[in-house]
Each structure stands twice: as structure tokens, then as C-alpha cells.
Design an enzyme around this catalytic site. Structure first.
Site, PDB file in Angstrom:
ATOM      1  N   HIS A  65       0.858  -1.015   0.041  1.00  0.00           N
ATOM      2  CA  HIS A  65      -0.014   0.147  -0.183  1.00  0.00           C
ATOM      3  C   HIS A  65       1.222   1.020   0.205  1.00  0.00           C
ATOM      4  CE1 HIS A  65      -3.026  -2.923   2.012  1.00  0.00           C
ATOM      5  NE2 HIS A  65      -3.620  -2.618   0.751  1.00  0.00           N
ATOM      6  N   ASP A  79       1.906   1.796   3.535  1.00  0.00           N
ATOM      7  CA  ASP A  79       3.467   0.805   3.865  1.00  0.00           C
ATOM      8  C   ASP A  79       4.820   0.795   3.481  1.00  0.00           C
ATOM      9  OD1 ASP A  79       1.504  -1.034   5.196  1.00  0.00           O
ATOM     10  OD2 ASP A  79       1.122  -2.253   2.812  1.00  0.00           O
TER      11      ASP A  79
HETATM   12  C1  XUL Z   1      -8.997  -5.667   1.004  1.00  0.00           C
HETATM   13  C2  XUL Z   1      -8.133  -6.854   0.297  1.00  0.00           C
HETATM   14  C3  XUL Z   1      -7.083  -5.691   0.890  1.00  0.00           C
HETATM   15  C4  XUL Z   1      -6.699  -5.116  -1.226  1.00  0.00           C
HETATM   16  C5  XUL Z   1      -5.353  -4.618  -0.972  1.00  0.00           C
HETATM   17  O1  XUL Z   1      -9.934  -7.009   1.297  1.00  0.00           O
HETATM   18  O2  XUL Z   1      -8.174  -7.854  -0.498  1.00  0.00           O
HETATM   19  O3  XUL Z   1      -6.014  -6.456   1.036  1.00  0.00           O
HETATM   20  O4  XUL Z   1      -6.362  -6.793  -1.745  1.00  0.00           O
HETATM   21  O5  XUL Z   1      -5.441  -3.096  -1.386  1.00  0.00           O
END
Ligand code: XUL
Ligand code: MN
Length: 431
Positions: free
Chosen positions: A136, A139
Site C-alpha cells: 500500500h 506501507d
Molecule cells: C481487501 C483486500 C486488500 C487489497 C489491497 O479485502 O483484499 O488487501 O488486496 O489493498
């Protein structure tokens, strides 16, 4: 080989030694020219991280791949080091995110494991032999909203250096658009224009981070783009706002590709982009449809009442599956992110078959596991869900490659689906 198969007893020392001796002989006894077809066909070959007896080239030996006892011997649950070795021998590249080493909190209780540093997580990823990490935006740059562009650049570049030193790639960066007080009512589809602007600005910063980390892949999980009650937003206007947001990102950086990760619900009651069909349809409305594709998460497809294997085939028919979050989900309830294959091995098998038949990974796409440890998991078993998911994946690759396609075709031609059903079950059971 038959002798070896007959002799094998799970705990027989002699059988193990005998197999090892045969194995050594098969390796050393090859007299064919290295690199030739015959050479590849002779003796043991490595396939999907496992040893096979010439079965890739020579169908006559294919029986050997059908859960031969020798393979069972070398595929027993292994400690992390051996699992790492196995992963190094296959064609797929694997990935997970720092959030996949999570601490166990849920809406009803606090963490059950102490937090770990990013550096520790990167070290574990490397030690386990994974190839890439997904991020992210925060992150990569923690507390991103309070930091200047110069800071963002500095921290991203320091992270890139760490990744380079570890020999680990950054797979993608995803803007975390669901935490801020400015995204309470959604991000790109918020009813407040100032909040919508925040979402766009933050997304463009995420694109900058991706550039610094050397990836052209942006993942959009549209967490709060939906409603708790239908009357709160206008669905058509929301679709248009989503297209505008995608267009701004595509215009900002001409190199990036955007993978939309659909999910039908949670945190919202209804999400605007619940399936791969929706993701690929909205891609067509953007200024550069060929740069908008998708990411399939197994659990999200199951929550939408779909078979993830069909979602994979559909996306790959368009050449638009650029990333993958394999995991599992036990029916229609909260998002579980269970280890791959944990709830339904057959559904997992069919996902692997779909990936195999479409050549997933050939263009450098990674197999990512968006899995979480159970809340009950002890610190000393903290990484097991990741190792196990990869292990199950590789075992299922072997199952997909040794599936009896010829008999399956005959049964399909005869419309004998009962026999086909049983054939699949027995293949998975190893009988
Ligand atoms: C939410 C999900 C997140 C995304 C990344 O359900 O899967 O972890 O994959 O933002
Ligand atoms: Mn995911």
C-alpha cells in the site's frame, strides 16, 4: 521404478535409501547430449518444484506423476528451508504484502501477536524465497498524508535501495483510500468534492511512489466506493466519477497500468465494482482502456457468488489479468483471507488449471497470496499460512499437469459428467 513404488513404506529407511540410490543412478546414468530433447526426456526432471521421471516430454511415464510414493516422500510437509528450495525450482514467481504478516486483531478483540518492523518482514519474505513484495502507499511511506513530496521521494528511494539489496521486487502499489477521515463516505465517489479531491491527490502520490519503487502496476481495491443505503448516492454518477478518477491517473503517468481489484461487499453493503465483468467494463470507458485491467482475489469472487476459476478465464480472455490474490473463503460471510485451498481444494485446483491453461506468469505477473494467519496462530507459526499457501499452489500445479486430459475429453464427449466428477475427485485424492 515399480520396485521402488512397491517397496515404499512411509517410514521405511531402506525404501528411502533405495529410492535415493535409484535417483542418483538416474541422474548419473544419463548418456544423452546435454540440452537435447532426449536429454531432457531422460532421468528425473524438475517440474513445478518437484522431481518427475521424464514425464513432461514422455507421456509413457506420466503414471509416475500421479502421486507416486517417491514424490510423496519428497513432498512431505517440509521445514521452511526446504519449502524455499522447492519454490526456487518452479516457473511461477511469488509475492505477499507486509499486511499479510498481521497481528490478529478483529472487530471484537485486540492483536494476539506483537507488531513487527518492516525490515523484519522483508527479511522473512527473502528467507522464505518469495520474489516480490506488494505495497500500500503507506506501507512504503508510513504516515504519508503528513509528509511533503520531497520526503515521499526520499523515503521511497530508501525503500527501493533496501529492496534492491535484498533482491526483492516491488510488485505493485495500492493507494489506501479507506482509512482517512476524508474517505468516510467513499473516496472517488464521496458526496463531498473536497474529499474526492483528497482521493485523487493521494492516488497521484501513490503513482509517484510506484515510479520510485520501479513498478508500473497500481492496484485499486475500491473499498468504500459503494453504499450502505442505495438512496445515499447516484449509481450512474458514481460510475462517471470512477471513470474520471481513472482518467486522471492515466493522464498523470503514461506508463502506469491500473489493476482494479473487485470485491462485492465489506466494508460496504454494496460495492460499485463487485466483479471482474464490472472492472473490465469500466476500463472501456477510460481514456486508455488497454492500461486498465484487473486483479482477481479468490475470496472476493466467492463472496460475489462466483467461481474464481471462471473469473480468471474471463479476465485472461481479454489479456487483462495482471495480478492475483490467491486465498480462500468459506461461503458468504466476512472476508476470511484463509490459506489458499484451505476451504475448498477443488475450487483451488480449478483456479490453478485456469492459470496454467492461460499461461499466467509468462509476462512477469506474480502469484500473490493475500492470506492472513488465524487469530489463534502463535508467534512461532506466524509465517505458516504463506508457506502453506505456496506449497498447496505448487502441489496443485502438479495435479493440473498430471490431470488425465485425454480421458476427460472422452468423458465430456460421452456427456458422462458423473464419471468426470469422480475422476477429478480421485485425482485430487491421489487414487
Ligand atoms: C481487501 C483486500 C486488500 C487489497 C489491497 O479485502 O483484499 O488487501 O488486496 O489493498
Ligand atoms: Mn486482496
Amino acid at each position: 521404478m515399480c520396485l521402488c513404488r512397491g517397496l515404499y513404506q512411509p517410514d521405511s529407511h531402506i525404501a528411502r535409501k533405495f529410492c535415493a540410490a535409484i535417483f542418483g543412478w538416474a541422474q548419473l546414468g544419463t548418456t544423452t547430449k546435454p540440452g537435447s530433447h532426449a536429454h531432457r526426456n531422460a532421468g528425473f526432471i524438475r517440474q513445478a518444484g518437484e522431481w518427475h521421471w521424464g514425464c513432461r516430454m514422455n507421456p509413457a511415464f506420466r503414471w509416475w506423476c500421479q502421486e507416486a510414493p517417491f514424490l510423496a516422500l519428497i513432498s512431505r510437509p517440509t521445514p521452511y528451508a526446504a519449502a524455499t528450495l522447492m519454490a526456487k525450482q518452479r516457473q511461477y514467481q511469488f509475492c505477499f504484502g507486509p499486511w499479510n504478516i498481521s497481528e490478529g486483531q478483529d472487530p471484537y478483540g485486540p492483536p494476539t501477536r506483537p507488531p513487527q518492523t518492516f525490515d523484519w518482514k522483508l527479511k522473512q519474505l527473502k528467507k522464505l524465497g518469495f520474489d516480490a513484495m506488494m505495497f500500500h502507499d503507506d506501507d512504503a511511506v508510513p504516515d504519508i498524508d503528513g509528509k511533503s513530496d520531497a520526503h515521499l521521494r526520499k523515503e521511497s528511494k530508501e525503500l527501493k535501495q533496501k529492496l534492491d539489496d535484498a533482491g526483492v521486487a516491488a510488485e505493485m502499489v495500492a493507494p489506501r483510500l479507506w482509512f482517512s477521515p476524508k474517505t468516510i463516505d467513499g473516496a472517488y465517489t464521496s458526496n463531498d468534492p473536497k474529499c474526492r479531491q483528497y482521493a485523487i491527490d493521494r492516488s497521484l502520490r501513490c503513482l509517484d511512489i510506484a515510479g520510485y519503487l520501479g513498478t508500473d502496476l497500481i492496484v485499486l481495491w475500491l473499498a468504500r466506493e459503494g453504499t450502505y443505503l442505495r438512496e445515499a448516492k447516484n449509481g450512474r454518477r458514481s460510475t462517471e466519477l470512477l471513470v474520471q478518477a481513472l482518467d486522471k491517473m492515466l493522464a498523470y503517468n503514461k506508463k502506469i497500468h491500473i489493476s482494479i481489484e473487485p470485491k462485492p461487499n465489506e466494508p460496504m453493503d454494496h460495492a460499485y465494482i463487485p466483479t471482474i465483468g464490472h472492472a473490465l467494463a469500466i476500463a472501456q470507458l477510460t481514456r486508455d482502456p488497454k492500461r486498465v485491467g484487473c486483479l482477481i482475489e479468490s475470496a472476493h469472487a466467492i463472496l460475489a457468488g462466483l467461481d474464481p476459476a471462471d473469473e480468471i478465464d474471463f479476465a485472461m480472455t481479454f489479456g487483462k489479468l495482471w495480478s492475483l490474490h490467491l486465498n480462500d473463503q468459506n461461503g458468504l460471510k466476512f472476508d476470511q483471507d484463509k490459506p489458499f485451498g484451505s476451504s475448498n481444494l477443488r475450487v483451488a485446483f480449478n483456479q490453478v488449471r485456469a492459470l496454467e491453461r492461460n499461461g499466467y506468469g509468462k509476462h512477469g505477473e506474480y502469484v500473490c497470496f493475500d492470506v492472513h494467519p488465524f487469530r489463534t496462530t502463535k508467534v512461532e507459526h506466524w509465517l505458516a499460512h504463506l508457506v502453506n499457501s505456496r506449497r498447496t499452489f505448487l502441489r496443485l500445479v502438479r495435479k493440473a499437469r498430471t490431470y488425465d486430459e485425454k480421458t476427460a475429453r472422452q468423458l465430456i464427449a460421452d456427456r458422462d459428467y458423473a464419471a468426470l466428477d469422480q475422476m477429478v475427485l480421485e485425482h485430487l485424492m491421489g487414487e
